[in-house]
Motif scaffolding. Structure first.
Motif: not given
Length: 108
Positions: A3-4, A6-7, A9-12, A14-15, A45
Motif C-alpha cells: 500500500v505504501q 500507492f500512497s 505514487l498518489s502525490e502528483p 512524486r509521480l 518527495h
C-alpha cells in the motif's frame, strides 16, 4: 501489494519524479530544476519514494544520485495483470457493442 507504493505514487509531484527517473538516474538538484520544485521539497518527495522502495540513492562525491528500482514497479504490474484479465474481455465486448451502435457491425 504494498500500500505504501500507492500512497507514494498518489502525490502528483512524486509521480512526476518517477516519470522523470524513467529516462535516467538524476541528482536531487537536477530533479528539482526540471520539475521547478525547491530542493528541500524535492528531497522530502524522494524520501517518501525511497521509503516505499521505489527509488534508491547512490552517493557520488557530494551529490546524491537517485534511480528507480524496477522491483516495486514489476510487483505493481503483476498485481494489475489480474485486473487486466478481467478488463480486456469486457473492453472487447464494449468495443463490439459500440460498433453495433455505430452501425459498423451487425447485431449477433
Amino acid at each position: 501489494m504494498n500500500v505504501q507504493i500507492f500512497s507514494a505514487l498518489s502525490e502528483p509531484n512524486r509521480l512526476d519524479i518517477v516519470e522523470l527517473l524513467l529516462n535516467e538516474p538524476l541528482p536531487v538538484g537536477e530533479i528539482a530544476k526540471q520539475l521547478k520544485l525547491n530542493q528541500p521539497q524535492t528531497s522530502k518527495h524522494l524520501r517518501v519514494l525511497s521509503d516505499a522502495g521505489l527509488v534508491e540513492v547512490k552517493q557520488v562525491a557530494n551529490r546524491r544520485i537517485y534511480r528507480l528500482r524496477p522491483e516495486p514497479l514489476q510487483e505493481l504490474d503483476t498485481w494489475l495483470e489480474s485486473y487486466r484479465r478481467v478488463w480486456e474481455p469486457r473492453m472487447d465486448r464494449l468495443d463490439d457493442y459500440l460498433k453495433v451502435l455505430q452501425g459498423k457491425k451487425p447485431l449477433n
